[in-house]
Design an enzyme around this catalytic site. Structure first.
Site, PDB file in Angstrom:
ATOM      1  N   GLU A 197     -19.155  -4.938  14.368  1.00 10.76           N
ATOM      2  CA  GLU A 197     -18.243  -5.491  13.374  1.00 10.76           C
ATOM      3  C   GLU A 197     -16.958  -5.132  13.547  1.00 10.76           C
ATOM      4  OE1 GLU A 197     -20.041  -4.683   9.611  1.00 10.76           O
ATOM      5  OE2 GLU A 197     -21.714  -6.085  10.012  1.00 10.76           O
ATOM      6  N   GLU A 227     -27.719  -8.551  12.128  1.00 10.93           N
ATOM      7  CA  GLU A 227     -28.238  -7.834  10.925  1.00 10.93           C
ATOM      8  C   GLU A 227     -28.743  -8.583   9.803  1.00 10.93           C
ATOM      9  OE1 GLU A 227     -25.350  -4.840  10.120  1.00 10.93           O
ATOM     10  OE2 GLU A 227     -25.020  -4.262  12.335  1.00 10.93           O
TER      11      GLU A 227
END
Ligand code: GLA
Length: 687
Positions: free
Chosen positions: A174, A324
């Site tokens: 991220e 995710e």
């Protein structure tokens, strides 16, 4: 039979020698769709690993992601690598038939690194310096950090780049937060110099006579993310950040590829509607896109999530991974509500329907300590399954059964393209002009009626190839440079139907105002211009070919200039600036047409507009009669079309399936699909 043999052969290939595997053309070797979780073996005693992996297999897991925060275990001292534990963890996963994605650990530097080189620490915009114990505490621009990050990525790839159990790589985790340190500032000055050549050119293009903003040197230009500031600077800040992140990802990708065989993909996991950088640019050096699909409030907005899948598919125009997803709930919302029973499965299948080849849950089991103790997991602190485990196991069983069908399938090219302009979003968010104008919400509003009607949409960058699309929508193409305008004009003239939404064509490449009114360089093609724009604090109305509709938030008055411009809708009522003036205009051009929608419509109005646009563009009817809350998706290969249906409602719905075809799997009961039910329907493409 032949298919089964081919699948077996493909599996056997995995275990061939590294050299042979490197020659295999298939970039995916994880089963499709793959399912699994983030697993942090470094947090657990080795004696526990087999139990965990056996429980994963019981849940039909086929993949784990490891390593992405384990730098201090992988390199406990500068240049001293300890991969033995990861060797054993990967081998253990492989023994259980589970493939591995390795995350490069660069989102969490070890303390020896930041202590030895404090310059690598991220500096916030207010000058404060990040410290150890959180993550992402590094500067994306630091050469020293790059050196260390690239080295660990390369060393990992040297070790596992030909490991048959390792199917891919995730770079960092991220990414996105910029740094305002000395090196970042120096690079900013260089970036500006490369873009503008001379400081005079920058001064001219930025109109720096305004408020004495004139600069003498590039290194005087402040590095700022937040305004108010010169709109050109605000936009260039984002562009600069995008190039730094793209390079950051690019050097790690190169370090991995130097050792990895082609079978292994390289990706990074991006976040929902991440606004920190240009996704298209950052994905330049990656094989596939991946994103982290969370529903923080536990209340899924299925159409908005569908849009995001389509957006991510468009980063590389190919299947992607959901790297995710929440096993029930997150821990970072203001109220971490759990998804309802059935919704975790529903979300997994939705990803597949939009081109997702994998769903990876975050996370398998929470560490006893650390910042995320409350997050949803598959196992509890006692090491036993949590309530969501069975639902995920069932999804895994379905994925295993579906794999035979879905491996190698892709989402067919849609007839409709929706343009996502990251630069326009930045430009509007920098000067919203109405607190209620949200460019992402506008994109969702334009997308929803298509999703509701079961019509597929591709989400593309403004520079994507538009040929072949019947209908191209640009809901807020605020920033429209000459090249994009020419591109869109070619699309229209060769038979495309282009529909621009409010605020389009206002800004040039420097986020400056076009000398002509909206839509700037397309106003000639439109034969009309926007006379003026009006933020609204109460609803207005329009009427015309799109019926009667309510306008909220934003209204633009169109001014037709060419005789063949048709007014599609006008504002009604009142006695103000809008009364009786055109709100939507359209004009034939070449073999296609260009339409400008100046009004932001409410839900019903947007639906009416959608019906009008699709009918005019001759878009094919949906394959299944629309039912509220029923999502219809499609994947296909040369032989078969696979429809994936999800009932997002809390109540059953009746579905009318195409007569041709057969049920592969799912919850169909007669003609009823139960609440949160899923089904996979196959239609042979042979005549
Ligand atoms: C992010 C991170 C994960 C984890 C999850 C929790 O997506 O990538 O490491 O923190 O959030 O939802």
């Amino acid at each position: 039979m032949i298919r089964a043999l081919l699948t077996a052969l493909a599996a056997a290939l995995l275990y061939l020698s590294a050299a042979e595997a490197a020659a295999a053309p298939d970039p995916y070797t994880a089963p499709i769709p793959a399912i699994g979780a983030s697993w942090y073996p470094e947090q657990w005693p080795e004696a526990r690993w087999d139990t965990d992996l056996a429980l994963m297999r019981r849940a039909n897991f086929t993949v784990v992601r490891v390593g992405e925060f384990a730098w201090s275990r992988l390199e406990p001292r500068d240049g001293r690598f300890d991969f033995a534990w990861l060797d054993r963890a990967i081998a253990a996963a492989a023994r259980h038939g589970i493939r591995v994605v390795i995350g490069t650990p660069t989102a969490a530097p070890p303390i020896w690194l930041t202590e030895a080189y404090p310059d690598v620490l991220r500096v916030n915009e207010d000058g404060s310096v990040e410290g150890h114990g959180e993550r992402r505490q590094f500067s994306f621009a630091s050469a020293t950090y790059r050196r260390y990050a690239t080295r660990i990525a390369g060393e990992l790839a040297r070790r596992y780049g030909r490991n048959p159990a390792v199917v891919g790589w995730q770079i960092d985790n991220e990414i996105g937060v910029p740094s305002f340190d000395r090196e970042a500032k120096a690079q900013w000055a260089l970036w500006l110099a490369a873009r503008y050549g001379t400081i005079d050119a920058l001064n001219r293009r930025w109109t720096t006579e305004y408020w004495s903003q004139r600069y003498d040197r590039f290194d005087q230009v402040p590095l700022k993310s937040r305004g108010p500031h010169n709109p050109a600077l605000m936009l260039d800040f984002r562009r600069f950040v995008s190039t730094v992140w793209a390079d950051y990802v690019g050097v790690q990708a190169a370090a991995i590829r130097a050792h990895a065989d082609r079978r292994q993909f390289v990706t990074t996991n991006s976040t929902s509607w991440n606004n920190n950088f240009d996704q298209y640019l950052v994905h330049r050096d990656l094989d596939i896109a991946a994103w982290d699909d969370y529903v923080p409030n536990g209340r899924p907005d299925w159409a908005a999530n569908a849009l995001h899948h389509d957006l991510v598919r468009g980063y590389k125009n190919r299947n992607f991974w959901v790297m995710e997803a929440q096993p029930g709930r997150v821990d970072w919302a203001s109220l971490n509500r759990s998804l309802e029973p059935g919704q975790v499965r529903e979300i997994a299948w939705q990803a597949v329907g939009h081109g997702g080849d994998a769903i990876v849950y975050w996370q398998w089991r929470s560490a006893f300590n650390g910042q995320e103790q409350y997050h949803g997991t598959l196992l509890g602190p006692d090491g036993e399954p949590m309530p969501i485990y069975e639902e995920i196991a069932r999804t895994g069983a379905e994925f295993a059964a579906a794999g035979r069908h879905l491996a190698g399938t892709i989402v067919p090219r849609a007839e409709i393209a929706l343009i996502y302009s990251q630069e326009s979003r930045w430009a509007i968010e920098n000067e919203r002009h109405s607190r209620d104008y949200d460019p992402v919400a506008a994109l969702k509003d334009w997308y929803r009626p298509f999703a509701a009607a079961g019509r597929a949409v591709d989400v593309l960058s403004p520079s994507a190839d538009l040929s072949g699309y019947r209908l191209v929508l640009a809901p807020n193409l605020n920033l429209l440079d000459e090249a994009t305008a020419a591109w869109l004009e070619t699309y229209v003239r060769s038979g495309g139907q282009l529909v621009l939404g409010p605020r389009s064509g206002m800004k040039d490449r420097d986020n400056g105002l076009w000398r002509q009114r909206q839509p700037g360089p397309l106003s000639g093609l439109l034969g009309a211009r926007v006379d003026y724009y009006y933020p609204l604090d109460e609803p207005e109305r329009i009427h015309g070919d799109v019926g009667v509709a309510t306008v909220n938030t934003w209204a633009e008055v169109l001014d037709p200039r060419a005789p063949d411009v048709k007014t599609v809708a006008r504002y009604t009522g009142g006695s103000g600036w809008l009364t009786g003036r055109p709100a939507i205009v359209s004009r034939p051009a070449g073999r296609g047409s260009i339409t400008y929608v100046g009004a932001m419509l409410d839900v019903d109005g947007q639906e009416q507009l959608t019906a009008w646009m699709t009918a005019r563009a001759g878009v094919s009817g949906p394959v299944i009669a629309p039912v509220a809350g029923l999502e219809v998706m499609e994947r296909q290969d040369a032989r078969t079309r696979y429809l994936i249906l999800i009932n997002h409602n809390d109540v059953p719905v009746v579905v009318t399936l195409p007569a041709k075809g057969r049920l592969v799997l799912g919850d169909l009961r007669g003609s009823e699909l139960p609440a949160h039910g899923v089904l996979l329907w196959a239609i042979s493409r042979s005549k």
